[in-house]
Design a protein around this motif. Structure first.
Motif, PDB file in Angstrom:
ATOM      1  N   PRO A  12      -4.584   3.589  -8.600  1.00 60.88           N
ATOM      2  CA  PRO A  12      -3.942   4.780  -8.032  1.00 60.88           C
ATOM      3  C   PRO A  12      -4.701   5.293  -6.816  1.00 60.88           C
ATOM      4  O   PRO A  12      -5.906   5.072  -6.681  1.00 60.88           O
ATOM      5  CB  PRO A  12      -3.997   5.789  -9.183  1.00 60.88           C
ATOM      6  CG  PRO A  12      -5.083   5.325 -10.067  1.00 60.88           C
ATOM      7  CD  PRO A  12      -5.181   3.836  -9.903  1.00 60.88           C
ATOM      8  N   VAL A  13      -3.973   5.971  -5.931  1.00 55.37           N
ATOM      9  CA  VAL A  13      -4.553   6.485  -4.700  1.00 55.37           C
ATOM     10  C   VAL A  13      -4.225   7.972  -4.577  1.00 55.37           C
ATOM     11  O   VAL A  13      -3.058   8.362  -4.645  1.00 55.37           O
ATOM     12  CB  VAL A  13      -3.973   5.737  -3.477  1.00 55.37           C
ATOM     13  CG1 VAL A  13      -4.489   6.331  -2.184  1.00 55.37           C
ATOM     14  CG2 VAL A  13      -4.275   4.260  -3.554  1.00 55.37           C
ATOM     15  N   ALA A  14      -5.258   8.786  -4.401  1.00 61.82           N
ATOM     16  CA  ALA A  14      -5.062  10.206  -4.123  1.00 61.82           C
ATOM     17  C   ALA A  14      -4.837  10.351  -2.626  1.00 61.82           C
ATOM     18  O   ALA A  14      -5.593   9.793  -1.822  1.00 61.82           O
ATOM     19  CB  ALA A  14      -6.277  11.010  -4.567  1.00 61.82           C
ATOM     20  N   THR A  15      -3.792  11.083  -2.256  1.00 66.63           N
ATOM     21  CA  THR A  15      -3.459  11.231  -0.845  1.00 66.63           C
ATOM     22  C   THR A  15      -2.686  12.527  -0.637  1.00 66.63           C
ATOM     23  O   THR A  15      -2.378  13.231  -1.600  1.00 66.63           O
ATOM     24  CB  THR A  15      -2.635  10.014  -0.353  1.00 66.63           C
ATOM     25  OG1 THR A  15      -2.513  10.070   1.062  1.00 66.63           O
ATOM     26  CG2 THR A  15      -1.266   9.957  -0.997  1.00 66.63           C
ATOM     27  N   GLU A  16      -2.383  12.815   0.601  1.00 65.26           N
ATOM     28  CA  GLU A  16      -1.553  13.967   0.921  1.00 65.26           C
ATOM     29  C   GLU A  16      -0.270  13.470   1.551  1.00 65.26           C
ATOM     30  O   GLU A  16      -0.292  12.548   2.377  1.00 65.26           O
ATOM     31  CB  GLU A  16      -2.277  14.918   1.876  1.00 65.26           C
ATOM     32  CG  GLU A  16      -3.392  15.665   1.186  1.00 65.26           C
ATOM     33  CD  GLU A  16      -3.787  16.948   1.911  1.00 65.26           C
ATOM     34  OE1 GLU A  16      -2.924  17.577   2.559  1.00 65.26           O
ATOM     35  OE2 GLU A  16      -4.961  17.300   1.808  1.00 65.26           O
ATOM     36  N   ILE A  17       0.851  14.067   1.131  1.00 67.21           N
ATOM     37  CA  ILE A  17       2.149  13.744   1.703  1.00 67.21           C
ATOM     38  C   ILE A  17       2.827  15.044   2.114  1.00 67.21           C
ATOM     39  O   ILE A  17       2.445  16.129   1.666  1.00 67.21           O
ATOM     40  CB  ILE A  17       3.054  12.969   0.712  1.00 67.21           C
ATOM     41  CG1 ILE A  17       3.417  13.830  -0.503  1.00 67.21           C
ATOM     42  CG2 ILE A  17       2.400  11.666   0.286  1.00 67.21           C
ATOM     43  CD1 ILE A  17       4.528  13.265  -1.365  1.00 67.21           C
ATOM     44  N   GLU A  18       3.834  14.918   2.935  1.00 68.54           N
ATOM     45  CA  GLU A  18       4.643  16.070   3.290  1.00 68.54           C
ATOM     46  C   GLU A  18       5.428  16.487   2.046  1.00 68.54           C
ATOM     47  O   GLU A  18       5.950  15.641   1.315  1.00 68.54           O
ATOM     48  CB  GLU A  18       5.592  15.678   4.423  1.00 68.54           C
ATOM     49  CG  GLU A  18       6.386  16.821   4.975  1.00 68.54           C
ATOM     50  CD  GLU A  18       7.276  16.377   6.130  1.00 68.54           C
ATOM     51  OE1 GLU A  18       8.402  16.888   6.201  1.00 68.54           O
ATOM     52  OE2 GLU A  18       6.839  15.522   6.920  1.00 68.54           O
ATOM     53  N   ASN A  19       5.516  17.777   1.801  1.00 64.60           N
ATOM     54  CA  ASN A  19       6.235  18.277   0.638  1.00 64.60           C
ATOM     55  C   ASN A  19       7.727  18.275   0.946  1.00 64.60           C
ATOM     56  O   ASN A  19       8.182  18.983   1.828  1.00 64.60           O
ATOM     57  CB  ASN A  19       5.761  19.687   0.281  1.00 64.60           C
ATOM     58  CG  ASN A  19       6.277  20.146  -1.071  1.00 64.60           C
ATOM     59  OD1 ASN A  19       7.145  19.521  -1.664  1.00 64.60           O
ATOM     60  ND2 ASN A  19       5.722  21.232  -1.558  1.00 64.60           N
ATOM     61  N   GLY A  20       8.475  17.444   0.248  1.00 67.06           N
ATOM     62  CA  GLY A  20       9.912  17.374   0.464  1.00 67.06           C
ATOM     63  C   GLY A  20      10.519  16.172  -0.224  1.00 67.06           C
ATOM     64  O   GLY A  20       9.827  15.262  -0.668  1.00 67.06           O
ATOM     65  N   LEU A  21      11.831  16.176  -0.292  1.00 69.70           N
ATOM     66  CA  LEU A  21      12.566  15.118  -0.979  1.00 69.70           C
ATOM     67  C   LEU A  21      12.401  13.761  -0.281  1.00 69.70           C
ATOM     68  O   LEU A  21      12.139  12.755  -0.933  1.00 69.70           O
ATOM     69  CB  LEU A  21      14.051  15.500  -1.058  1.00 69.70           C
ATOM     70  CG  LEU A  21      14.982  14.494  -1.709  1.00 69.70           C
ATOM     71  CD1 LEU A  21      14.604  14.262  -3.164  1.00 69.70           C
ATOM     72  CD2 LEU A  21      16.427  14.973  -1.598  1.00 69.70           C
ATOM     73  N   LYS A  22      12.556  13.727   1.017  1.00 69.86           N
ATOM     74  CA  LYS A  22      12.527  12.455   1.753  1.00 69.86           C
ATOM     75  C   LYS A  22      11.205  11.694   1.584  1.00 69.86           C
ATOM     76  O   LYS A  22      11.235  10.493   1.278  1.00 69.86           O
ATOM     77  CB  LYS A  22      12.848  12.688   3.219  1.00 69.86           C
ATOM     78  CG  LYS A  22      13.088  11.411   3.978  1.00 69.86           C
ATOM     79  CD  LYS A  22      13.767  11.684   5.301  1.00 69.86           C
ATOM     80  CE  LYS A  22      14.070  10.412   6.019  1.00 69.86           C
ATOM     81  NZ  LYS A  22      15.394   9.885   5.743  1.00 69.86           N
ATOM     82  N   PRO A  23      10.045  12.340   1.756  1.00 71.17           N
ATOM     83  CA  PRO A  23       8.792  11.590   1.544  1.00 71.17           C
ATOM     84  C   PRO A  23       8.669  11.036   0.117  1.00 71.17           C
ATOM     85  O   PRO A  23       8.170   9.923  -0.078  1.00 71.17           O
ATOM     86  CB  PRO A  23       7.698  12.624   1.826  1.00 71.17           C
ATOM     87  CG  PRO A  23       8.343  13.650   2.683  1.00 71.17           C
ATOM     88  CD  PRO A  23       9.774  13.690   2.249  1.00 71.17           C
ATOM     89  N   MET A  24       9.134  11.796  -0.867  1.00 73.13           N
ATOM     90  CA  MET A  24       9.064  11.308  -2.256  1.00 73.13           C
ATOM     91  C   MET A  24       9.991  10.109  -2.449  1.00 73.13           C
ATOM     92  O   MET A  24       9.616   9.133  -3.096  1.00 73.13           O
ATOM     93  CB  MET A  24       9.440  12.424  -3.222  1.00 73.13           C
ATOM     94  CG  MET A  24       8.425  13.518  -3.315  1.00 73.13           C
ATOM     95  SD  MET A  24       8.942  14.694  -4.573  1.00 73.13           S
ATOM     96  CE  MET A  24       8.130  16.156  -3.989  1.00 73.13           C
ATOM     97  N   GLN A  25      11.185  10.172  -1.868  1.00 75.79           N
ATOM     98  CA  GLN A  25      12.122   9.050  -1.981  1.00 75.79           C
ATOM     99  C   GLN A  25      11.564   7.801  -1.310  1.00 75.79           C
ATOM    100  O   GLN A  25      11.755   6.688  -1.807  1.00 75.79           O
ATOM    101  CB  GLN A  25      13.471   9.417  -1.369  1.00 75.79           C
ATOM    102  CG  GLN A  25      14.254  10.397  -2.208  1.00 75.79           C
ATOM    103  CD  GLN A  25      15.572  10.800  -1.566  1.00 75.79           C
ATOM    104  OE1 GLN A  25      15.655  10.952  -0.344  1.00 75.79           O
ATOM    105  NE2 GLN A  25      16.584  10.979  -2.381  1.00 75.79           N
ATOM    106  N   GLU A  26      10.871   7.968  -0.199  1.00 72.41           N
ATOM    107  CA  GLU A  26      10.273   6.821   0.486  1.00 72.41           C
ATOM    108  C   GLU A  26       9.209   6.160  -0.377  1.00 72.41           C
ATOM    109  O   GLU A  26       9.102   4.929  -0.418  1.00 72.41           O
ATOM    110  CB  GLU A  26       9.695   7.252   1.829  1.00 72.41           C
ATOM    111  CG  GLU A  26      10.755   7.581   2.855  1.00 72.41           C
ATOM    112  CD  GLU A  26      10.205   8.150   4.149  1.00 72.41           C
ATOM    113  OE1 GLU A  26       8.962   8.256   4.290  1.00 72.41           O
ATOM    114  OE2 GLU A  26      11.012   8.506   5.029  1.00 72.41           O
ATOM    115  N   ILE A  27       8.426   6.954  -1.079  1.00 72.59           N
ATOM    116  CA  ILE A  27       7.363   6.402  -1.927  1.00 72.59           C
ATOM    117  C   ILE A  27       7.940   5.629  -3.100  1.00 72.59           C
ATOM    118  O   ILE A  27       7.499   4.522  -3.408  1.00 72.59           O
ATOM    119  CB  ILE A  27       6.415   7.517  -2.417  1.00 72.59           C
ATOM    120  CG1 ILE A  27       5.604   8.057  -1.237  1.00 72.59           C
ATOM    121  CG2 ILE A  27       5.488   7.009  -3.532  1.00 72.59           C
ATOM    122  CD1 ILE A  27       4.872   9.349  -1.521  1.00 72.59           C
ATOM    123  N   VAL A  28       8.952   6.192  -3.785  1.00 63.14           N
ATOM    124  CA  VAL A  28       9.503   5.545  -4.985  1.00 63.14           C
ATOM    125  C   VAL A  28      10.596   4.537  -4.657  1.00 63.14           C
ATOM    126  O   VAL A  28      11.018   3.784  -5.519  1.00 63.14           O
ATOM    127  CB  VAL A  28       9.989   6.572  -6.034  1.00 63.14           C
ATOM    128  CG1 VAL A  28       8.878   7.521  -6.412  1.00 63.14           C
ATOM    129  CG2 VAL A  28      11.221   7.323  -5.567  1.00 63.14           C
TER     130      VAL A  28
END
Length: 110
Positions: A12-28
């Motif tokens: 696992p990697v701890a990181t920072e992402i933009e808070n929002g639906l699109k960044p989460m969808q890109e990750i999964v």
């Protein structure tokens, strides 16, 4: 937003992402589904169609006695989910350390 990203066969990697639906969808890699398998206010965000799409199995979710009750397929992320809020938030430092340890080892399934 401080999160942990867990990909199949990787640490696992701890990181920072933009808070929002699109960044989460890109990750999964698709539509997200939030699961709340912990007593802590933490959400596990995964692809809601991962198993139907045949994404690789990633990590098991276990009962307190260690029995597997589900396996998450595909990449997922972990973030804060305060009970009094309708938004996801940063993981605390303590949550981050605990979850990095919990999911540190890649798992293989036959």
């Amino acid at each position: 937003m401080k999160v942990i990203i867990v990909r199949p066969l990787e640490e696992p990697v701890a990181t920072e992402i933009e808070n929002g639906l699109k960044p989460m969808q890109e990750i999964v890699g698709g539509y997200i589904q939030a699961v709340y398998p912990f007593e802590e206010p933490v959400a596990l965000i995964c692809n809601e169609e991962a198993k139907l799409l045949g994404l690789p199995l990633n990590r098991a979710l276990r009962t307190e006695s260690g029995e597997i009750y589900d396996i998450i397929a595909g990449p997922f992320l972990l973030c804060g989910a305060p009970p009094d809020s309708d938004h996801f938030t940063d993981l605390t430092q303590e949550q981050e350390e605990t979850l990095l340890h919990r999911f540190r080892l890649p798992e293989f399934y036959l």
